[in-house]
Write an enzyme that holds these catalytic residues in place. Structure first.
Site, mmCIF file in Angstrom:
data_model
loop_
_atom_site.group_PDB
_atom_site.id
_atom_site.type_symbol
_atom_site.label_atom_id
_atom_site.label_comp_id
_atom_site.label_asym_id
_atom_site.label_seq_id
_atom_site.Cartn_x
_atom_site.Cartn_y
_atom_site.Cartn_z
ATOM 1 N N THR A 146 0.830 -1.214 0.000
ATOM 2 C CA THR A 146 0.000 0.000 0.000
ATOM 3 C C THR A 146 0.864 1.264 0.000
ATOM 4 N N GLU A 428 -6.224 -5.775 3.880
ATOM 5 C CA GLU A 428 -6.345 -6.947 3.003
ATOM 6 C C GLU A 428 -7.543 -6.802 2.071
HETATM 7 C C1 LIG Z 1 -6.332 -20.129 5.987
HETATM 8 C C2 LIG Z 1 -5.312 -20.093 7.007
HETATM 9 C C3 LIG Z 1 -5.929 -20.020 8.388
HETATM 10 C C4 LIG Z 1 -4.851 -20.393 9.314
HETATM 11 C C5 LIG Z 1 -5.253 -20.090 10.686
HETATM 12 C C6 LIG Z 1 -4.127 -20.376 11.454
HETATM 13 C C7 LIG Z 1 -3.135 -19.520 11.515
HETATM 14 C C8 LIG Z 1 -3.120 -18.138 10.862
HETATM 15 C C9 LIG Z 1 -1.978 -17.409 11.292
HETATM 16 C C10 LIG Z 1 -1.994 -16.143 11.369
HETATM 17 C C11 LIG Z 1 -3.013 -15.196 10.785
HETATM 18 C C12 LIG Z 1 -3.942 -14.767 11.781
HETATM 19 C C13 LIG Z 1 -4.747 -13.795 11.622
HETATM 20 C C14 LIG Z 1 -4.753 -12.838 10.491
HETATM 21 C C15 LIG Z 1 -5.302 -11.610 10.976
HETATM 22 C C16 LIG Z 1 -4.753 -10.483 10.832
HETATM 23 C C17 LIG Z 1 -3.679 -10.188 9.848
HETATM 24 C C18 LIG Z 1 -2.697 -9.204 10.389
HETATM 25 C C19 LIG Z 1 -2.365 -8.118 9.774
HETATM 26 C C20 LIG Z 1 -2.998 -7.695 8.511
HETATM 27 C C21 LIG Z 1 -2.044 -7.108 7.572
HETATM 28 C C22 LIG Z 1 -2.729 -6.470 6.443
HETATM 29 C C23 LIG Z 1 -1.828 -6.446 5.275
HETATM 30 C C24 LIG Z 1 -2.401 -5.721 4.061
HETATM 31 O O1 LIG Z 1 -3.363 -5.046 4.112
HETATM 32 S S1 LIG Z 1 -1.536 -5.968 2.639
HETATM 33 C C25 LIG Z 1 -2.357 -5.001 1.424
HETATM 34 C C26 LIG Z 1 -3.646 -5.595 1.002
HETATM 35 N N1 LIG Z 1 -4.167 -4.898 -0.115
HETATM 36 C C27 LIG Z 1 -5.235 -5.283 -0.757
HETATM 37 O O2 LIG Z 1 -5.890 -6.227 -0.372
HETATM 38 C C28 LIG Z 1 -5.570 -4.531 -2.002
HETATM 39 C C29 LIG Z 1 -6.952 -4.804 -2.497
HETATM 40 N N2 LIG Z 1 -6.979 -4.721 -3.930
HETATM 41 C C30 LIG Z 1 -6.890 -5.814 -4.723
HETATM 42 O O3 LIG Z 1 -6.765 -6.925 -4.257
HETATM 43 C C31 LIG Z 1 -6.940 -5.577 -6.185
HETATM 44 O O4 LIG Z 1 -6.515 -4.347 -6.577
HETATM 45 C C32 LIG Z 1 -8.338 -5.836 -6.752
HETATM 46 C C33 LIG Z 1 -9.390 -4.966 -6.089
HETATM 47 C C34 LIG Z 1 -8.671 -7.287 -6.588
HETATM 48 C C35 LIG Z 1 -8.333 -5.485 -8.248
HETATM 49 O O5 LIG Z 1 -7.170 -5.998 -8.793
HETATM 50 P P1 LIG Z 1 -6.730 -5.619 -10.273
HETATM 51 O O6 LIG Z 1 -5.456 -6.296 -10.582
HETATM 52 O O7 LIG Z 1 -6.824 -4.190 -10.511
HETATM 53 O O8 LIG Z 1 -7.893 -6.344 -10.981
HETATM 54 P P2 LIG Z 1 -8.405 -6.289 -12.446
HETATM 55 O O9 LIG Z 1 -9.579 -5.418 -12.467
HETATM 56 O O10 LIG Z 1 -7.295 -6.071 -13.406
HETATM 57 O O11 LIG Z 1 -8.782 -7.797 -12.635
HETATM 58 C C36 LIG Z 1 -9.745 -8.353 -11.918
HETATM 59 C C37 LIG Z 1 -9.593 -9.809 -12.240
HETATM 60 O O12 LIG Z 1 -8.580 -10.329 -11.404
HETATM 61 C C38 LIG Z 1 -9.121 -11.366 -10.634
HETATM 62 N N3 LIG Z 1 -8.429 -11.372 -9.361
HETATM 63 C C39 LIG Z 1 -8.184 -10.337 -8.540
HETATM 64 N N4 LIG Z 1 -7.530 -10.768 -7.455
HETATM 65 C C40 LIG Z 1 -7.355 -12.078 -7.610
HETATM 66 C C41 LIG Z 1 -6.755 -13.070 -6.789
HETATM 67 N N5 LIG Z 1 -6.222 -12.782 -5.617
HETATM 68 N N6 LIG Z 1 -6.764 -14.335 -7.244
HETATM 69 C C42 LIG Z 1 -7.328 -14.656 -8.434
HETATM 70 N N7 LIG Z 1 -7.908 -13.751 -9.258
HETATM 71 C C43 LIG Z 1 -7.923 -12.474 -8.824
HETATM 72 C C44 LIG Z 1 -10.560 -11.011 -10.499
HETATM 73 O O13 LIG Z 1 -11.349 -12.084 -10.150
HETATM 74 C C45 LIG Z 1 -10.859 -10.525 -11.879
HETATM 75 O O14 LIG Z 1 -10.998 -11.649 -12.720
HETATM 76 P P3 LIG Z 1 -11.846 -11.551 -14.081
HETATM 77 O O15 LIG Z 1 -11.236 -10.505 -14.937
HETATM 78 O O16 LIG Z 1 -13.216 -11.202 -13.640
HETATM 79 O O17 LIG Z 1 -11.732 -12.926 -14.635
HETATM 80 C C1 LIG Z 2 -4.206 -1.612 10.512
HETATM 81 C C2 LIG Z 2 -3.801 -1.652 9.077
HETATM 82 C C3 LIG Z 2 -2.731 -2.449 8.699
HETATM 83 C C4 LIG Z 2 -2.304 -2.484 7.378
HETATM 84 N N1 LIG Z 2 -1.228 -3.224 7.031
HETATM 85 C C5 LIG Z 2 -0.771 -3.199 5.759
HETATM 86 C C6 LIG Z 2 0.409 -3.915 5.379
HETATM 87 O O1 LIG Z 2 1.008 -4.621 6.185
HETATM 88 N N2 LIG Z 2 0.834 -3.844 4.108
HETATM 89 C C7 LIG Z 2 0.196 -3.104 3.174
HETATM 90 O O2 LIG Z 2 0.645 -3.068 2.045
HETATM 91 N N3 LIG Z 2 -0.932 -2.416 3.493
HETATM 92 C C8 LIG Z 2 -1.416 -2.440 4.750
HETATM 93 N N4 LIG Z 2 -2.554 -1.739 5.090
HETATM 94 C C9 LIG Z 2 -3.245 -0.965 4.067
HETATM 95 C C10 LIG Z 2 -4.552 -1.588 3.633
HETATM 96 O O3 LIG Z 2 -4.368 -2.778 2.941
HETATM 97 C C11 LIG Z 2 -5.346 -0.588 2.808
HETATM 98 O O4 LIG Z 2 -5.644 0.515 3.640
HETATM 99 C C12 LIG Z 2 -6.593 -1.207 2.251
HETATM 100 O O5 LIG Z 2 -6.290 -2.115 1.233
HETATM 101 C C13 LIG Z 2 -7.605 -0.171 1.726
HETATM 102 O O6 LIG Z 2 -7.033 0.649 0.781
HETATM 103 P P1 LIG Z 2 -7.102 2.258 0.878
HETATM 104 O O7 LIG Z 2 -6.589 2.649 2.210
HETATM 105 O O8 LIG Z 2 -6.426 2.775 -0.320
HETATM 106 O O9 LIG Z 2 -8.613 2.622 0.842
HETATM 107 P P2 LIG Z 2 -9.370 3.368 -0.326
HETATM 108 O O10 LIG Z 2 -9.368 2.507 -1.532
HETATM 109 O O11 LIG Z 2 -8.868 4.746 -0.484
HETATM 110 O O12 LIG Z 2 -10.828 3.356 0.265
HETATM 111 C C14 LIG Z 2 -11.554 4.521 0.657
HETATM 112 C C15 LIG Z 2 -13.026 4.305 0.269
HETATM 113 O O13 LIG Z 2 -13.141 4.241 -1.134
HETATM 114 C C16 LIG Z 2 -13.897 3.121 -1.523
HETATM 115 N N5 LIG Z 2 -13.385 2.597 -2.803
HETATM 116 C C17 LIG Z 2 -12.098 2.543 -3.226
HETATM 117 N N6 LIG Z 2 -12.028 1.964 -4.435
HETATM 118 C C18 LIG Z 2 -13.267 1.625 -4.782
HETATM 119 C C19 LIG Z 2 -13.836 0.965 -5.901
HETATM 120 N N7 LIG Z 2 -13.092 0.525 -6.900
HETATM 121 N N8 LIG Z 2 -15.158 0.772 -5.907
HETATM 122 C C20 LIG Z 2 -15.921 1.192 -4.884
HETATM 123 N N9 LIG Z 2 -15.444 1.806 -3.795
HETATM 124 C C21 LIG Z 2 -14.136 2.023 -3.735
HETATM 125 C C22 LIG Z 2 -13.716 2.113 -0.404
HETATM 126 O O14 LIG Z 2 -14.809 1.233 -0.341
HETATM 127 C C23 LIG Z 2 -13.615 3.012 0.820
HETATM 128 O O15 LIG Z 2 -14.907 3.265 1.299
HETATM 129 C C24 LIG Z 2 -2.991 -1.700 6.413
HETATM 130 C C25 LIG Z 2 -4.086 -0.922 6.799
HETATM 131 C C26 LIG Z 2 -4.490 -0.884 8.107
HETATM 132 C C27 LIG Z 2 -5.661 -0.017 8.500
#
Ligand SMILES: CCCCC/C=C\C/C=C\C/C=C\C/C=C\C/C=C\CCCCC(=O)SCCNC(=O)CCNC(=O)[C@H](O)C(C)(C)COP(=O)(O)OP(=O)(O)OC[C@H]1O[C@@H](n2cnc3c(N)ncnc32)[C@H](O)[C@@H]1OP(=O)(O)O
Ligand SMILES: Cc1cc2nc3c(=O)[nH]c(=O)nc-3n(C[C@H](O)[C@H](O)[C@H](O)COP(=O)(O)OP(=O)(O)OC[C@H]3O[C@@H](n4cnc5c(N)ncnc54)[C@H](O)[C@@H]3O)c2cc1C
Length: 667
Positions: A146, A428
């Site tokens: 991010t 996530e």
């Molecule tokens: C199961 C295990 C359980 C074990 C339990 C035991 C132990 C566990 C141990 C520990 C864990 C415990 C707890 C966990 C709890 C807390 C975790 C702690 C901290 C949290 C850290 C957080 C870290 C983060 O946040 S990292 C950053 C995360 N960011 C995001 O998630 C971003 C979100 N955005 C996206 O994912 C993408 O941008 C998107 C919205 C999906 C769009 O992607 P894009 O590439 O732009 O897509 P596009 O439009 O081009 O294409 C869409 C197309 O792609 C397919 N697609 C998208 N994603 C996937 C995928 N992942 N896999 C497969 N296909 C995918 C989608 O379906 C579309 O397909 P189609 O075109 O329609 O065919």
């Molecule tokens: C506690 C915490 C821990 C994190 N840890 C990590 C980490 O370890 N690594 C990492 O890489 N990131 C991490 N993140 C970041 C996190 O993954 C992002 O904040 C998250 O994916 C949401 O993205 P954003 O902040 O850009 O929200 P935005 O996308 O800016 O969302 C703002 C609003 O816009 C809306 N929106 C955005 N896009 C669309 C769309 N296409 N259609 C409709 N609505 C939309 C959303 O629904 C939301 O209401 C963490 C965040 C938090 C809060």
């Protein structure tokens, strides 16, 4: 009347009145007596270890102390897991949940995302090079994806990694302020490496986002390296134990071998080799989404333990003048708020169990080269992650409100659970965005249905005849309940598809039609997830082998989950007259009956989750129900009470009482 020692008499009575053996239910929840025994052993190892008890309580710590104490705990956990040879993720999960409950680890991202990403996306050579260093904590890393400007739309990330074939290096840059990495956990002060998601440029072309291993701090001094600006992002809503960070990269050169190249590659001359599926690089997010389901279920389960035990102990208001004050759990409104959440915590636990199995099965297939189930895994994990984190976060807050004033105190343990679980709605993948990913999958399935193509088993309900009416009778059979959820989801999917179709026919482009229908698409996705979770719950109670008394009690809870969901979302179920008004009345009546039916088992249901007091850390949720003594002890232990008269009295109150305010003019 409550006694001051031993178990509170109301709570003791509750336990005597339950209709099933709690141990039998624990065995069912945790998949057998051996596993329950193992879980207790791991909990005990942590709760009886004096190391974890030497620190002051979390709520009395400053932010810096929260970080430092939690770091010590997690480094100790890491050491103990090695000593005890705890290699299974589930074992580590149970040990950790008892050792540092709801204290988000300063090396958590290292364990949950950094190491798994190397394992899943690295080549054999990269794994050999980095995993031993990561396991021994010489390398401590995070998942830096991010940016300040983009979290959701990851194709829009701005960080660049440009290949230089002369030196066989990538040059990493954060070209704008919005391109700086922002939020990654543990990034600010803890880690010395990052897996950086960046736009790959080679031979003058952009090849999309890829992962690169970047060292950010010196391994001896821990000082940031040249070209690196890194730090903590400051205090947040919660997660005080975690140094979520920012990172700016200026012309940082890394060797070619630092691009994760199991699937995509850049050859020495700069030739780009595509992966078999571009989304395979998103695998680490799928893992954590899958894990969040169990994590959210656990949070709600613990909140229910606290709130339901407290509701059995707490008495408020004489029901008839001069009579005994009632246990608050006997108020129907309290039951209506708490028992459906109790049912939800079970539903989510079973969903989490399913998700874990499905994740393991599907990733094994993917690793074996069969990518067919990737879209299903993505849709199910994104949907269950969003659905569970929404339901459980809102549920924890309701549990807190159900504890009245004492719920607002950290003594209840509920605020700590809430601030730990609620970011699961955002990280996530923001939940609305995840639901739209589910909707995208549903629209594809709808297209297949229209074309007469085969659908995966869990989508076959879409072919249901939407003119059919509900089979609901006074009996309120489970199959009729499932049918209702599937009917609603199928209709909402059809309505969302029709909305898009209509917009296209009116001259809008497909993208405009999608954007003009996202609310309906989200409704459809939520309805689909609700149907999925309900069906899973029903199948779990109907098809699994368990003690008959447990089965009967669990069936009531499952029915409550399903009936409550219908009554609360009635509009969606009656829009096409699927239920008639007589059936709605049956359901409302059944809801009240189920609350009464569950009432004698409420405490037993929460006891079965088997969370020791040391894990709950709640004055209100104690197993012995001695809440008032605990609240009193808690208040007395507050650092504010160390002195009878605070220095601030002499500095500010006393002068003010004497009309002296000079000290303010000095400022
Ligand atoms: C199961 C295990 C359980 C074990 C339990 C035991 C132990 C566990 C141990 C520990 C864990 C415990 C707890 C966990 C709890 C807390 C975790 C702690 C901290 C949290 C850290 C957080 C870290 C983060 O946040 S990292 C950053 C995360 N960011 C995001 O998630 C971003 C979100 N955005 C996206 O994912 C993408 O941008 C998107 C919205 C999906 C769009 O992607 P894009 O590439 O732009 O897509 P596009 O439009 O081009 O294409 C869409 C197309 O792609 C397919 N697609 C998208 N994603 C996937 C995928 N992942 N896999 C497969 N296909 C995918 C989608 O379906 C579309 O397909 P189609 O075109 O329609 O065919
Ligand atoms: C506690 C915490 C821990 C994190 N840890 C990590 C980490 O370890 N690594 C990492 O890489 N990131 C991490 N993140 C970041 C996190 O993954 C992002 O904040 C998250 O994916 C949401 O993205 P954003 O902040 O850009 O929200 P935005 O996308 O800016 O969302 C703002 C609003 O816009 C809306 N929106 C955005 N896009 C669309 C769309 N296409 N259609 C409709 N609505 C939309 C959303 O629904 C939301 O209401 C963490 C965040 C938090 C809060």
């Amino acid at each position: 009347m409550a006694t001051t020692t031993g178990v509170n008499s109301d709570l003791a009575k509750e336990r005597n009145n339950s209709t099933f053996d709690v141990e039998e239910l624990s065995n069912f929840i945790y998949r057998g007596p051996e596993k329950v025994k193992r879980r207790r052993y791991l909990h005990n190892l942590a709760t009886k270890d004096p190391f974890f008890r030497k620190f002051k309580p979390w709520a009395f710590q400053t932010r810096e102390e929260q970080y430092e104490i939690c770091l010590q705990k997690h480094l100790y956990i890491n050491k103990k897991c090695k000593e005890l040879n705890l290699t299974e993720p589930v074992d580590k999960f149970f040990y950790t949940e008892a050792a540092a409950p709801h204290e988000n680890s300063p090396i958590g991202l290292h364990t949950v995302m950094f190491i798994p990403t190397i394992e899943k996306q690295g080549t054999e050579e990269q794994k050999k090079r980095w995993l031993p260093l990561a396991e021994s904590l010489k390398m401590i890393g995070t998942y830096a994806q991010t940016e300040m400007g983009h979290g959701t739309f990851i194709r829009g990330l701005e960080t660049t990694a440009t290949y230089d074939p002369r030196t066989r290096e990538f040059i990493l840059n954060s070209p704008t302020i919005t391109s700086m990495k922002y939020w990654p956990g543990n990034l600010g002060k803890t880690t010395n490496h990052c897996l950086v998601m960046a736009q790959l440029y080679t031979q003058g072309k952009n090849c999309g986002i890829h992962m690169f291993m970047v060292q950010i701090r010196d391994l001896e001094t821990h000082m940031p390296l040249a070209g690196i600006e890194v730090g903590d992002i400051g205090p947040k809503f919660g997660y005080g134990t975690n140094d979520n960070g920012f990172l700016r990269l200026s012309n940082v050169r890394i060797p070619r071998e630092n691009m994760l190249m199991r699937y995509s590659k850049v050859l020495e001359d700069g030739t780009y080799v595509k992966p078999p599926n571009a989304k395979i690089a998103y695998g680490s997010m799928v893992l954590v989404r899958a894990a969040i389901v169990t994590d959210a279920a656990r949070a709600l389960a613990q909140a229910c333990v606290i709130s339901i035990r407290y509701s059995a102990v707490r008495r408020q208001t004489e029901v008839s003048p001069g009579g005994e004050e009632a246990q608050i759990i006997d108020y129907q409104t309290q039951q209506y708020r708490l028992f459906p959440l109790l049912a939800t915590s079970y539903a989510m636990y079973f969903a989490g169990r399913f998700m874990y199995d499905f994740y393991l099965k599907t990733t094994a297939e993917i690793e074996g080269g069969n990518l067919d189930s990737m879209p299903q895994l993505h849709a199910i994990s994104a949907g269950l992650k969003a659905f569970s984190s929404w339901m459980c976060s809102a549920g924890v807050e309701t549990c807190r409100l159900c504890c009245g004033g004492h719920g607002y105190s950290h003594a209840s343990g509920l605020p700590k659970i809430y601030i730990d679980v609620v970011p699961g709605c955002t990280y996530e993948g923001e939940n609305n965005v995840m639901m739209l990913q589910v909707a995208r999958f549903l629209m594809k399935m709808y297209g297949k249905l229209q074309n007469g193509e085969a659908l995966p088993t869990f989508m076959q309900y879409m072919s249901t005849d939407l003119n059919k009416k509900s089979c609901m009778t006074e009996e309120v059979a489970l199959n009729c309940l499932v049918m209702a959820y599937e009917h609603r989801a199928a209709r909402m999917i059809r309505d969302a598809a029709a909305s898009m179709e209509k917009l296209v026919q009116s001259g809008k482009s497909p993208v405009e039609a999608w954007n003009g229908s996202t609310v309906m698409l989200t409704w459809a996705a939520i309805a689909h997830c609700h149907a999925f979770v309900t069906k899973l719950f029903v199948e779990t109670v109907v098809k699994s082998r368990m003690d008959s008394k447990v089965q009967s009690a669990l069936t009531s809870l499952c029915k409550l989950y399903a009936v409550h969901g219908i009554v609360e979302n009635l509009g969606g179920f009656i829009q096409d007259q699927f239920f008639d008004s007589k059936q709605v009345k049956i359901l409302q009546k059944k809801l009240m009956q189920l609350l009464a039916e569950i009432r004698p088992n409420a405490v037993a249901f929460v006891d079965a989750f088997d969370y020791p007091d040391e894990v709950l850390q709640s004055c209100l949720g104690r197993y012995d129900g001695q809440v008032y003594q605990a609240l009193y002890d808690y208040a007395k232990s507050s650092p504010m009470n160390e002195k009878e008269v605070l220095d601030s009295y002499y500095k500010y109150i006393k002068p003010a009482q004497n009309g002296k305010y000079q000290q303010y003019s000095k400022l």
